[in-house]
Scaffold this motif. Sequence first.
Motif, PDB file in Angstrom:
ATOM      1  N   GLU A 465      -5.180  -8.492   7.378  1.00  0.00           N
ATOM      2  CA  GLU A 465      -4.601  -7.214   7.811  1.00  0.00           C
ATOM      3  C   GLU A 465      -3.253  -6.981   7.126  1.00  0.00           C
ATOM      4  O   GLU A 465      -2.941  -5.863   6.705  1.00  0.00           O
ATOM      5  CB  GLU A 465      -4.451  -7.209   9.338  1.00  0.00           C
ATOM      6  CG  GLU A 465      -4.176  -5.823   9.888  1.00  0.00           C
ATOM      7  CD  GLU A 465      -4.200  -5.776  11.412  1.00  0.00           C
ATOM      8  OE1 GLU A 465      -4.516  -6.802  12.049  1.00  0.00           O
ATOM      9  OE2 GLU A 465      -3.893  -4.702  11.955  1.00  0.00           O
ATOM     10  N   ALA A 466      -2.459  -8.064   6.990  1.00  0.00           N
ATOM     11  CA  ALA A 466      -1.171  -7.930   6.299  1.00  0.00           C
ATOM     12  C   ALA A 466      -1.396  -7.521   4.840  1.00  0.00           C
ATOM     13  O   ALA A 466      -0.656  -6.686   4.295  1.00  0.00           O
ATOM     14  CB  ALA A 466      -0.399  -9.247   6.374  1.00  0.00           C
ATOM     15  N   LYS A 477       0.032  -0.541  -5.272  1.00  0.00           N
ATOM     16  CA  LYS A 477       0.812  -1.164  -6.356  1.00  0.00           C
ATOM     17  C   LYS A 477       1.076  -2.638  -6.079  1.00  0.00           C
ATOM     18  O   LYS A 477       1.274  -3.430  -6.996  1.00  0.00           O
ATOM     19  CB  LYS A 477       2.153  -0.427  -6.531  1.00  0.00           C
ATOM     20  CG  LYS A 477       2.006   0.993  -7.068  1.00  0.00           C
ATOM     21  CD  LYS A 477       3.371   1.574  -7.416  1.00  0.00           C
ATOM     22  CE  LYS A 477       3.268   3.008  -7.866  1.00  0.00           C
ATOM     23  NZ  LYS A 477       2.930   3.934  -6.760  1.00  0.00           N
ATOM     24  N   LYS A 478       1.139  -3.027  -4.811  1.00  0.00           N
ATOM     25  CA  LYS A 478       1.422  -4.419  -4.471  1.00  0.00           C
ATOM     26  C   LYS A 478       0.396  -4.930  -3.454  1.00  0.00           C
ATOM     27  O   LYS A 478      -0.319  -4.146  -2.823  1.00  0.00           O
ATOM     28  CB  LYS A 478       2.833  -4.562  -3.908  1.00  0.00           C
ATOM     29  CG  LYS A 478       3.915  -4.384  -4.959  1.00  0.00           C
ATOM     30  CD  LYS A 478       5.275  -4.683  -4.379  1.00  0.00           C
ATOM     31  CE  LYS A 478       6.344  -4.582  -5.469  1.00  0.00           C
ATOM     32  NZ  LYS A 478       7.683  -4.801  -4.900  1.00  0.00           N
ATOM     33  N   SER A 479       0.396  -6.246  -3.302  1.00  0.00           N
ATOM     34  CA  SER A 479      -0.545  -6.862  -2.360  1.00  0.00           C
ATOM     35  C   SER A 479       0.041  -8.188  -1.888  1.00  0.00           C
ATOM     36  O   SER A 479       1.158  -8.567  -2.281  1.00  0.00           O
ATOM     37  CB  SER A 479      -1.889  -7.114  -3.055  1.00  0.00           C
ATOM     38  OG  SER A 479      -1.726  -8.156  -4.009  1.00  0.00           O
ATOM     39  N   LEU A 480      -0.706  -8.906  -1.067  1.00  0.00           N
ATOM     40  CA  LEU A 480      -0.242 -10.220  -0.613  1.00  0.00           C
ATOM     41  C   LEU A 480      -0.153 -11.202  -1.795  1.00  0.00           C
ATOM     42  O   LEU A 480       0.563 -12.199  -1.720  1.00  0.00           O
ATOM     43  CB  LEU A 480      -1.202 -10.762   0.464  1.00  0.00           C
ATOM     44  CG  LEU A 480      -0.662 -11.841   1.393  1.00  0.00           C
ATOM     45  CD1 LEU A 480       0.566 -11.378   2.167  1.00  0.00           C
ATOM     46  CD2 LEU A 480      -1.748 -12.303   2.380  1.00  0.00           C
ATOM     47  N   ASP A 481      -0.844 -10.907  -2.887  1.00  0.00           N
ATOM     48  CA  ASP A 481      -0.707 -11.719  -4.110  1.00  0.00           C
ATOM     49  C   ASP A 481       0.757 -11.747  -4.569  1.00  0.00           C
ATOM     50  O   ASP A 481       1.248 -12.787  -5.026  1.00  0.00           O
ATOM     51  CB  ASP A 481      -1.559 -11.151  -5.253  1.00  0.00           C
ATOM     52  CG  ASP A 481      -3.058 -11.205  -4.941  1.00  0.00           C
ATOM     53  OD1 ASP A 481      -3.418 -11.656  -3.838  1.00  0.00           O
ATOM     54  OD2 ASP A 481      -3.836 -10.782  -5.801  1.00  0.00           O
ATOM     55  N   GLY A 537      -7.723  -5.685   9.822  1.00  0.00           N
ATOM     56  CA  GLY A 537      -7.828  -5.919   8.381  1.00  0.00           C
ATOM     57  C   GLY A 537      -9.217  -5.593   7.859  1.00  0.00           C
ATOM     58  O   GLY A 537      -9.371  -5.039   6.765  1.00  0.00           O
ATOM     59  N   ILE A 538     -10.222  -5.944   8.625  1.00  0.00           N
ATOM     60  CA  ILE A 538     -11.600  -5.626   8.219  1.00  0.00           C
ATOM     61  C   ILE A 538     -11.768  -4.113   8.180  1.00  0.00           C
ATOM     62  O   ILE A 538     -12.333  -3.552   7.228  1.00  0.00           O
ATOM     63  CB  ILE A 538     -12.601  -6.279   9.199  1.00  0.00           C
ATOM     64  CG1 ILE A 538     -12.566  -7.811   9.047  1.00  0.00           C
ATOM     65  CG2 ILE A 538     -14.008  -5.748   8.960  1.00  0.00           C
ATOM     66  CD1 ILE A 538     -13.440  -8.561  10.026  1.00  0.00           C
ATOM     67  N   GLU A 539     -11.257  -3.429   9.218  1.00  0.00           N
ATOM     68  CA  GLU A 539     -11.429  -1.979   9.289  1.00  0.00           C
ATOM     69  C   GLU A 539     -10.613  -1.269   8.202  1.00  0.00           C
ATOM     70  O   GLU A 539     -11.119  -0.372   7.533  1.00  0.00           O
ATOM     71  CB  GLU A 539     -11.066  -1.485  10.689  1.00  0.00           C
ATOM     72  CG  GLU A 539     -12.214  -1.749  11.655  1.00  0.00           C
ATOM     73  CD  GLU A 539     -11.773  -1.988  13.084  1.00  0.00           C
ATOM     74  OE1 GLU A 539     -10.652  -1.589  13.425  1.00  0.00           O
ATOM     75  OE2 GLU A 539     -12.566  -2.597  13.837  1.00  0.00           O
TER      76      GLU A 539
END
Length: 670
Positions: A465-466, A477-481, A537-539
């Motif tokens: 979800e985060a 543009k950004k992600s948890l990566d 997060g799934i939704e």
Amino acid sequence: MFDSQFPILIGWELGIEHWRIRPISIFLFAVFCFPNTYSPRHESVANFPTMSIRVLCLFLLVLVSTTSVFGQQPILLRVDATEAPRKIYHAELTIPAIPGPMNLFYPKWIPGEHAPTGPITDLAGLKISSGGRPLEWRRDSVEMFAFHIVVPTGASSVDIKLDFLSTPDAAGFSSGASATSELAILSWNQLLLYPEGRASDDLEVSAELRLPAEWKFGTALPVSKVNDRDVQFQTVSLTTLVDSPVLAGRHFRRIELSPGARPAHYIDVAADSEEALNASPEQIEKYRRLIKETQALFNATHYREYHFLLALSNQIAHFGLEHHESSDNQTREDYFTDAASNLVGASLLPHEYVHSWNGKYRRPDGLATRDFEQPMKGDLLWVYEGLTEYFAWVLAARSGLITPELNRQFLALDASVLDLRAGRIWRSLADTAVAAQLLYDARPDWESMRRGVDFYDEGSLIWLEADTMIRKLTQGKKSLDDFCRSFYGGPSGPAQVKPYSFDSLMEGLNTVVAYDWKSFFEARIYRTGTDRAPLGGIEAGGYRVALVDKPSEAQRASEQIQQNLSVAFSIGLTLNADGLIIDVLPEMPAAKSGIGPGMKLVSVNNRKYSGEVLREEIRKTKSGGQLDLRVANGKSVGTYKVDYHDGEKYPILERNGQPALLDDILKPLR
Ligand SMILES: [Zn+2]
């Protein structure tokens, strides 16, 4: 520079008793700081003796401290593993000591196991001597892992002999079964005592190992020399030694995962048979991609080289245990050769590999303990294990170890099980983390009421979800990566530990994108009284959990490997192959009919129980069939009429009309 430990350490290293060296050091330091107090007060020559005394004291302090550093002798550890196949090890230690009372500890809190799981019950044959004279030892009456001795006058070391009785019982982690006739996983913490006083980082150990004839071995522990079956390792800290298990076996194969590149990566495989080593070139290629994808995720490495130690046997405990420069992976003998076995274990190696960054390099401050005696605090295990579980799921797909479709099926299973956790009414996710040391050993019956180590899978859902939140807040543009790169990356180099707190974790997320992350996590980690899992997060990822009338391929494979059956989402039961009821879900029809865990299903509508019969009769309820379960409960047998009419139900993920962020997340970076 001059902390309270300093005089004590000097005394330990020089072999001078604490009560004598502490005043000496304090005196020298005082003279250095306030020389006039101790110098003649003749005006004409005042500067000369003052400076001389200062210089002399400084010289003595430097001499004392440098002597202490260079005078330290490592602990010598010699392990005889030649009898590993009959499940006994022998060890001898020589530990530097000073005359007087001395406490020795058997490692208790095992890193990565988050619990006091050191197998003290299996320590045997303990004999302690000094200069050939036996010493009496006494176990502490309260701390079962501590042994008290008195080192005789004039002695500079103690000699210890011990045996380790290696269990054949597969329950437990590294303390479970770990040796067969063909292979052994050697965990150094099981084979030594260490002296009280210093941090495990500051104790040095020189280890030697004798293996059964013709066995090969793999380990991240640097080797000095090998002479036939005798291996001498380089001197390392006690921390590094315990962090570097050895996998040895008759059937052994080393697979290079980054040929010609630095740092090197290997899978060291030992198996119960030669054919079990047969990883196909396609399988090896996927693990090579795992290295590339993980490095693309973190953009740095924190090890000299990395070894996946992979033990394949049906006679040993099955689990994974992370280390800085290696991981101890124990799974079924047919891992490389059976599709279901390989599928169900697809995220094992990715999970343990991610821990090199999340758990080893960056570690919650409550888990970064100074030795193996200090208790660990599991408050942040929803990060340590939850984020690791999330990226194991991501990387397994990015590297091709599992297809995105099958990955979604496993996610649906995990999310649905958590969604039916009755225990979330009273117990927060945070409490499952704090109580991890209790819950790893909790029984599976009434697990829904109790909750288990939910911080793995529910933590993973929250991090998903985060991830979707960051992607939405930054318009993709950004992600948890990006958080992984900034929080876990840093400069590459050898292993080190950088502890973190909840607040510094929140700061790290805010550097990626500003948001009220504290409220976001606290709402999900601490809440009780809700009957739903965090499925946001799934939704937000473009899917929803749905129930269909056929089990997914992922569920079929899991049931085949675990030898159990789940009809949890229809009538609320999980059973083993013999019909023994493992658990019931309290609000579901089977529980409402009066069935409880530990009972045994004998027949369904007067048909003898099998998994397929149960499923068939549940299917018929949709067209008016009844569901009469004949169930044994100890000495009594009774019929339970289950009020249920909706047929079979199994979870999957289906699209919900939102953009499929979940699919984007699983795409390879390279
Ligand atoms: Zn883990």
